[in-house]
Design a protein around this motif. Structure first.
Motif, PDB file in Angstrom:
ATOM      1  N   PHE A  12       5.780 -14.921  -0.540  1.00 26.63           N
ATOM      2  CA  PHE A  12       4.793 -14.625   0.364  1.00 26.63           C
ATOM      3  C   PHE A  12       4.109 -13.368   0.397  1.00 26.63           C
ATOM      4  N   LYS A  13       2.642 -13.296   0.368  1.00 26.93           N
ATOM      5  CA  LYS A  13       1.836 -12.155   0.250  1.00 26.93           C
ATOM      6  C   LYS A  13       1.472 -11.835   1.727  1.00 26.93           C
ATOM      7  N   LEU A  14       1.679 -10.652   2.325  1.00 24.67           N
ATOM      8  CA  LEU A  14       1.553 -10.043   3.453  1.00 24.67           C
ATOM      9  C   LEU A  14       0.565  -8.997   3.437  1.00 24.67           C
ATOM     10  N   ASP A  15      -0.542  -8.916   4.333  1.00 26.71           N
ATOM     11  CA  ASP A  15      -1.756  -7.907   4.491  1.00 26.71           C
ATOM     12  C   ASP A  15      -1.315  -6.902   5.067  1.00 26.71           C
ATOM     13  N   GLY A  39       0.218  -6.352   0.090  1.00 29.40           N
ATOM     14  CA  GLY A  39      -1.089  -5.902  -0.565  1.00 29.40           C
ATOM     15  C   GLY A  39      -2.540  -6.501   0.152  1.00 29.40           C
ATOM     16  N   GLY A  40      -3.714  -5.916  -0.169  1.00 25.97           N
ATOM     17  CA  GLY A  40      -4.874  -6.507   0.408  1.00 25.97           C
ATOM     18  C   GLY A  40      -6.016  -5.741  -0.274  1.00 25.97           C
ATOM     19  N   SER A  41      -7.105  -6.125  -0.098  1.00 25.58           N
ATOM     20  CA  SER A  41      -8.235  -5.649  -0.783  1.00 25.58           C
ATOM     21  C   SER A  41      -8.942  -4.662  -0.183  1.00 25.58           C
ATOM     22  N   THR A  42      -8.972  -4.794   1.456  1.00 25.33           N
ATOM     23  CA  THR A  42      -9.604  -3.890   2.050  1.00 25.33           C
ATOM     24  C   THR A  42      -8.689  -3.619   3.444  1.00 25.33           C
ATOM     25  N   GLY A  60      16.235  -7.933   4.378  1.00 25.69           N
ATOM     26  CA  GLY A  60      16.926  -7.996   3.102  1.00 25.69           C
ATOM     27  C   GLY A  60      16.230  -8.681   2.183  1.00 25.69           C
ATOM     28  N   LEU A  61      14.908  -8.786   1.895  1.00 30.20           N
ATOM     29  CA  LEU A  61      14.171  -9.387   0.952  1.00 30.20           C
ATOM     30  C   LEU A  61      13.806  -8.458  -0.170  1.00 30.20           C
ATOM     31  N   PRO A  62      13.772  -8.897  -1.198  1.00 29.04           N
ATOM     32  CA  PRO A  62      12.849  -8.076  -2.276  1.00 29.04           C
ATOM     33  C   PRO A  62      11.506  -7.991  -1.750  1.00 29.04           C
ATOM     34  N   CYS A  63      10.913  -6.826  -1.787  1.00 31.58           N
ATOM     35  CA  CYS A  63       9.708  -6.432  -1.224  1.00 31.58           C
ATOM     36  C   CYS A  63       8.945  -5.497  -2.320  1.00 31.58           C
ATOM     37  N   ALA A  64       8.005  -6.105  -2.860  1.00 32.18           N
ATOM     38  CA  ALA A  64       7.002  -5.496  -3.789  1.00 32.18           C
ATOM     39  C   ALA A  64       5.626  -4.922  -3.205  1.00 32.18           C
ATOM     40  N   LEU A  65       5.183  -3.957  -3.803  1.00 33.26           N
ATOM     41  CA  LEU A  65       3.665  -3.483  -3.382  1.00 33.26           C
ATOM     42  C   LEU A  65       2.733  -3.603  -4.555  1.00 33.26           C
ATOM     43  N   GLU A  66       1.836  -4.434  -4.160  1.00 28.66           N
ATOM     44  CA  GLU A  66       0.478  -4.438  -4.918  1.00 28.66           C
ATOM     45  C   GLU A  66      -0.336  -3.360  -4.872  1.00 28.66           C
ATOM     46  N   SER A  68      -3.526  -1.321  -4.383  1.00 27.91           N
ATOM     47  CA  SER A  68      -4.789  -1.571  -4.565  1.00 27.91           C
ATOM     48  C   SER A  68      -5.604  -0.180  -4.010  1.00 27.91           C
ATOM     49  N   ASP A  69      -5.042   0.720  -3.513  1.00 26.93           N
ATOM     50  CA  ASP A  69      -5.315   1.995  -3.117  1.00 26.93           C
ATOM     51  C   ASP A  69      -4.430   2.979  -3.061  1.00 26.93           C
ATOM     52  N   LEU A  70      -4.889   4.116  -3.804  1.00 23.44           N
ATOM     53  CA  LEU A  70      -3.807   5.214  -4.174  1.00 23.44           C
ATOM     54  C   LEU A  70      -3.446   5.983  -3.292  1.00 23.44           C
ATOM     55  N   ALA A  71      -4.228   5.841  -1.984  1.00 24.95           N
ATOM     56  CA  ALA A  71      -3.741   6.491  -0.702  1.00 24.95           C
ATOM     57  C   ALA A  71      -2.818   5.713  -0.082  1.00 24.95           C
ATOM     58  N   ALA A  72      -2.688   4.467  -0.432  1.00 24.89           N
ATOM     59  CA  ALA A  72      -1.637   3.622   0.321  1.00 24.89           C
ATOM     60  C   ALA A  72      -0.211   3.374  -0.524  1.00 24.89           C
ATOM     61  N   VAL A  73       0.061   4.025  -1.334  1.00 22.81           N
ATOM     62  CA  VAL A  73       1.149   3.941  -2.078  1.00 22.81           C
ATOM     63  C   VAL A  73       2.627   4.381  -1.469  1.00 22.81           C
ATOM     64  N   VAL A  74       3.410   3.961  -0.822  1.00 28.08           N
ATOM     65  CA  VAL A  74       4.258   4.223   0.041  1.00 28.08           C
ATOM     66  C   VAL A  74       5.751   4.076  -0.754  1.00 28.08           C
ATOM     67  N   PRO A  75       6.599   5.036  -0.658  1.00 27.77           N
ATOM     68  CA  PRO A  75       7.882   4.903  -1.483  1.00 27.77           C
ATOM     69  C   PRO A  75       8.767   4.106  -0.759  1.00 27.77           C
ATOM     70  N   GLY A  76       9.624   3.643  -1.541  1.00 29.89           N
ATOM     71  CA  GLY A  76      10.691   2.931  -0.786  1.00 29.89           C
ATOM     72  C   GLY A  76      10.693   1.212  -1.104  1.00 29.89           C
ATOM     73  N   PHE A  77       9.398   0.595  -1.983  1.00 31.20           N
ATOM     74  CA  PHE A  77       9.590  -0.664  -2.280  1.00 31.20           C
ATOM     75  C   PHE A  77      10.407  -0.927  -3.596  1.00 31.20           C
ATOM     76  N   ASP A  78      10.523  -2.116  -3.713  1.00 28.29           N
ATOM     77  CA  ASP A  78      11.694  -2.367  -4.712  1.00 28.29           C
ATOM     78  C   ASP A  78      10.845  -2.546  -6.147  1.00 28.29           C
ATOM     79  N   LEU A  79       9.404  -2.872  -6.066  1.00 23.79           N
ATOM     80  CA  LEU A  79       8.822  -2.792  -7.120  1.00 23.79           C
ATOM     81  C   LEU A  79       7.315  -2.548  -6.751  1.00 23.79           C
ATOM     82  N   TYR A  80       6.919  -1.909  -7.774  1.00 24.82           N
ATOM     83  CA  TYR A  80       5.187  -1.713  -7.678  1.00 24.82           C
ATOM     84  C   TYR A  80       4.246  -2.676  -8.886  1.00 24.82           C
TER      85      TYR A  80
END
Length: 236
Positions: A12-15, A39-42, A60-66, A68-80
Motif C-alpha cells: 500500500f502506498k500512502l501519501d 510518498g507523493g509527487s506534491t 509493525g509493518l515494513p515502511c519505506a520512503l520513496e 521525492s523531495d530532499l526537504a522531506a527525508v525523514v530518518p527512521g524508515f526501514d528503506l529509502y
C-alpha cells in the motif's frame, strides 16, 4: 536491501499530503499487505512525512520512503527508495537531484538502506509526468527497451511501471515483464478493484495500491488477497 523487498507481492502506498483517519489506517496496516510505501509527487513535507511514519510504525509493518523531495527525508524508515525517471529528457530526474542530495548530505546518507528504482512513467496526465516532463507516448517496445536499460545496463534492483491514476495497458506491462530478468518489477497506477489487482499481479512481482485507499478503503482491502492469491506469470 534487495532481500527486504523480495517477498513483497502487495504494497500500500500512502501519501503524506492526503488525509487518512486512524480507523482506515488500522485497516490498511492490518490487512496482510507486505509493506507500506510512503510518498507523493506534491505537498510532501518533513512534518507530514514524519507524522505518517510515526503512525504506521505503531503497526509493525515494513515502511519505506520513496524520496521525492530532499526537504522531506525523514530518518527512521526501514528503506529509502530512490526514483530515477528513465523516460524524461530532464536530467534533473535521472541524476541531477541525486547529485545535489549527495553534495548536501553525503556523509549522512545511510547507503545500506537505499534502493534505486528505474521509473517508467506512462500516464501523461499524472502529476509525476508533468513534474518530470516524462515522455509517456511510448509503445510496448519502447517501454520494454527502457526496462532493459534499467535491468541489464544499469542493473537496478527495481523497475517501476508508473501509471499513476489510470489503469495500465496490460500488453505493455506484459512486454516489460518479458524483458526484465534481474530487477524486481513493480506496478503502480489506477488499481480500483480486485480484478485489476489480479491482472497486474499476474505480470509483476510487486503491486502497489494507492489512490483507491482514499476513496473506497474496502475495495483497497480486497486487493490484498487478490494479489497474494494470483500466481505470477512465468517467463522463459
Amino acid at each position: 536491501m534487495r532481500q527486504l523487498i523480495k517477498p513483497w507481492r502487495h504494497v500500500f502506498k500512502l501519501d503524506p499530503d492526503r488525509e487518512l483517519g486512524e480507523p482506515e489506517l488500522a485497516l490498511i496496516c492490518r490487512s496482510g499487505t507486505d509493506a507500506v510505501l510512503v510518498g507523493g509527487s506534491t505537498g510532501v513535507t518533513y512534518g507530514n512525512t514524519q507524522d505518517l511514519l510515526r503512525r504506521v510504525q505503531s503497526y509493525g509493518l515494513p515502511c519505506a520512503l520513496e524520496v521525492s523531495d530532499l526537504a522531506a527525508v525523514v530518518p527512521g524508515f526501514d528503506l529509502y527508495m530512490i526514483p530515477m525517471v528513465l523516460n524524461t529528457a530532464d536530467t534533473a530526474w535521472i541524476l541531477g537531484q541525486h547529485r545535489i542530495a549527495i553534495e548536501r548530505y553525503g556523509s549522512l546518507i545511510p547507503w545500506e538502506l537505499l534502493l534505486t528504482e528505474g521509473y517508467i512513467v506512462l500516464n501523461a496526465e499524472s502529476s509525476v509526468a508533468r513534474l518530470t516532463g516524462a515522455d509517456c507516448a511510448l509503445d510496448a517496445d519502447a517501454a520494454a527497451a527502457y526496462a532493459q536499460i534499467a535491468d541489464k545496463l544499469m542493473q537496478l534492483p527495481v523497475v517501476y511501471l508508473e501509471y499513476s491514476g489510470t489503469f495500465g495497458d496490460m500488453e505493455t506491462v506484459r512486454a516489460v515483464r518479458e524483458s526484465v530478468e534481474y530487477s524486481q518489477l513493480f506496478y503502480g497506477g489506477g488499481i480500483r478493484s480486485a480484478h485489476e489487482a489480479e491482472q497486474a499481479a499476474a505480470l509483476c512481482d510487486t503491486v502497489v495500491v494507492g489512490n483507491i485507499i482514499y476513496s473506497d478503503v474496502q475495495q483497497a482491502l480486497a486487493t490484498v488477497e487478490a494479489v497474494k492469491s494470483t500466481a505470477k506469470l512465468a517467463v522463459d
